[in-house]
Design a protein around this motif. Structure first.
Motif, PDB file in Angstrom:
ATOM      1  N   UNK A 293       0.805  -1.215   0.000  1.00 33.56           N
ATOM      2  CA  UNK A 293       0.000   0.000   0.000  1.00 33.56           C
ATOM      3  C   UNK A 293       0.846   1.277   0.000  1.00 33.56           C
ATOM      4  N   UNK A 294       2.139   1.127  -0.207  1.00 33.91           N
ATOM      5  CA  UNK A 294       3.049   2.257  -0.368  1.00 33.91           C
ATOM      6  C   UNK A 294       3.130   3.149   0.866  1.00 33.91           C
ATOM      7  N   UNK A 331     -11.267  11.796   0.023  1.00 27.81           N
ATOM      8  CA  UNK A 331     -10.534  11.637  -1.223  1.00 27.81           C
ATOM      9  C   UNK A 331     -11.530  11.466  -2.364  1.00 27.81           C
ATOM     10  N   UNK A 332     -11.349  12.198  -3.427  1.00 24.71           N
ATOM     11  CA  UNK A 332     -12.241  12.124  -4.584  1.00 24.71           C
ATOM     12  C   UNK A 332     -11.868  10.913  -5.435  1.00 24.71           C
ATOM     13  N   UNK A 340      -3.110   8.106  -2.982  1.00 20.66           N
ATOM     14  CA  UNK A 340      -4.110   8.579  -2.021  1.00 20.66           C
ATOM     15  C   UNK A 340      -5.261   7.589  -1.872  1.00 20.66           C
ATOM     16  N   UNK A 341      -5.673   6.985  -2.968  1.00 22.05           N
ATOM     17  CA  UNK A 341      -6.740   5.985  -2.887  1.00 22.05           C
ATOM     18  C   UNK A 341      -6.330   4.792  -2.033  1.00 22.05           C
ATOM     19  N   UNK A 351      -9.260  -3.156  -5.604  1.00 22.39           N
ATOM     20  CA  UNK A 351     -10.352  -2.187  -5.711  1.00 22.39           C
ATOM     21  C   UNK A 351      -9.850  -0.860  -6.270  1.00 22.39           C
ATOM     22  N   UNK A 352      -8.680  -0.429  -5.822  1.00 21.94           N
ATOM     23  CA  UNK A 352      -8.100   0.820  -6.325  1.00 21.94           C
ATOM     24  C   UNK A 352      -7.804   0.697  -7.817  1.00 21.94           C
TER      25      UNK A 352
END
Length: 415
Positions: A293-294, A331-332, A340-341, A351-352
């Motif tokens: 997830x970084x 977060x948009x 960011x997602x 999902x991202x």
């Protein structure tokens, strides 16, 4: 003392091996038999009694060569001063067991570790001989994971990598102070030197195989390590930073976390109770955040309690980070970059990826996000969609009940 038969030895040494959590077979490539006569040819992805990505259950014969040891590490049930029943396999007995179990379709590979008998070099020679005999005498093509000994001659450790799919070198404890206090015969410097040499050999042989098809294989599934959690005073922050350092310096495939378990006739310097199993689980989740997830180590550590350095047990680290840094949200989903997602609680890597792919064709609504994730209820307070904007909840106490599981569910999971 009566002579033990192989079955009695297996009972003792299989039970003694249960404390080692790092018996994973993920990441290896298939060993093909050129002459069609090899045994145990398999993808080798999984751990003992776990499932591969394709749904197969992978089983490894997980044993110690011996539970006798010349070291006296306080946390180890097999330490020199421990009052346990001792047993020892010969190299031939381990080979014969592995072949017999494979032919009966019980296993697809071997995980072999050992206490130190005589000397580190002698023990390492016996471990290497098991792997050599399986590969060369019996043409075994199943998975082999060897636990190596940092104090052994580097050439012996190198030979282990030539026959094994994966090697492990345990760092044991997250801090040098803890290792000095609980395992005075072991050296953090020697352990890291052995891990560095293993990394160099893996990289060198990997490069050679890209240029020369005949270049030998060397630990194709890489190396891993294990840390004991809760035996010393190390915080979750200490453990996360240590794991990140190990990944960065030595290119490890996995760091495993093993919650300390009280042992019979325990040393007075050890804690009387084991840490909560949920603590081990939270560390695995933190490890996942850094690997997939970084998240940077300092971000994971930021999710911990400032006073104690411990991650919360009632919620996962990703949610803890989001609640602590509420200003980073919402977060948009139609505009935000991938990094960011990935920080949105409830959004996994797949999902991202699906969100990024889908939004190229249309503006996503909340119902679209719901189809792409497991629990839109957990995601909803942290995102903006074409038809959705969350209510303003800046207080952790207000937001937490909306996104956390019921207490009963947590207790069931912990059990």
């Amino acid at each position: 003392m009566a002579q033990l038969d192989v079955r009695q030895k297996l009972e003792i040494l299989a039970d003694a091996a249960k404390y080692d959590a790092s018996c994973a077979s993920s990441g290896t490539a298939k060993r093909n038999s050129r002459d069609g006569k090899g045994l145990g040819s398999t993808e080798g992805m999984g751990i003992c009694h776990a499932y591969a990505p394709d749904g197969r259950c992978i089983s490894l014969l997980k044993i110690l060569l011996t539970n006798s040891c010349i070291f006296d590490c306080h946390y180890c049930i097999n330490r020199k001063s421990s009052n346990v029943r001792r047993a020892r396999f010969t190299a031939k007995e381990v080979v014969d067991l592995t072949i017999a179990f494979y032919k009966r379709n019980y296993i697809e590979g071997l995980f072999l570790s050992s206490g130190i008998i005589g000397s580190s070099n002698y023990t390492m020679e016996q471990i290497v001989e098991v792997a050599r005999s399986l590969r060369e005498d019996h043409h075994f093509r199943g998975y082999i994971h060897l636990k190596t000994i940092p104090d052994a001659d580097p050439e012996l450790v190198h030979q282990a990598g030539m026959f094994a799919d994966r090697v492990s070198i345990n760092v044991e404890l997250p801090t040098e102070q803890g290792l000095t206090r609980l395992a005075p015969e072991k050296s953090a410097g020697r352990i890291e030197t052995a891990m560095k040499e293993m990394k160099t050999a893996i990289v060198d042989t990997g490069d050679a195989r890209k240029r020369f098809k005949s270049a030998p294989r060397f630990a194709p599934a890489g190396q891993s390590t294990q840390m004991i959690v809760g035996a010393d005073a190390a915080t979750d922050g200490d453990i996360v930073r240590k794991a990140s350092s190990l990944y960065g310096k030595f290119g490890l495939r996995r760091v495993y976390y093993s919650a300390f378990s009280p042992i019979p006739d325990a040393s007075a310097v050890l804690p009387l109770q084991r840490p909560p199993l949920m603590r081990e689980h939270r560390l695995y989740q933190s490890d996942w955040l850094m690997r997939f997830y970084e998240f940077q180590p300092h971000e994971v550590v930021a999710a911990a309690d400032d006073a104690t350095g411990m991650l919360p047990l009632d919620i996962d680290p990703k949610l803890a980070w989001a609640l602590k840094f509420r200003a980073s949200f919402p977060v948009d989903v139609n505009r935000a970059p991938r990094e960011l997602l990935l920080r949105v609680p409830g959004l996994g890597v797949k999902a991202v990826a699906n969100i990024i792919a889908s939004r190229r064709w249309r503006r996503l609504r909340l119902e679209d996000v719901a189809r792409l994730t497991v629990s839109v209820a957990k995601v909803r307070p942290f995102i903006v969609a074409a038809d959705w904007r969350p209510i303003t909840l800046s207080d952790r106490a207000e937001l937490k009940p909306l996104v956390t599981p019921k207490k009963q569910q947590l207790e069931l999971f912990a059990a």
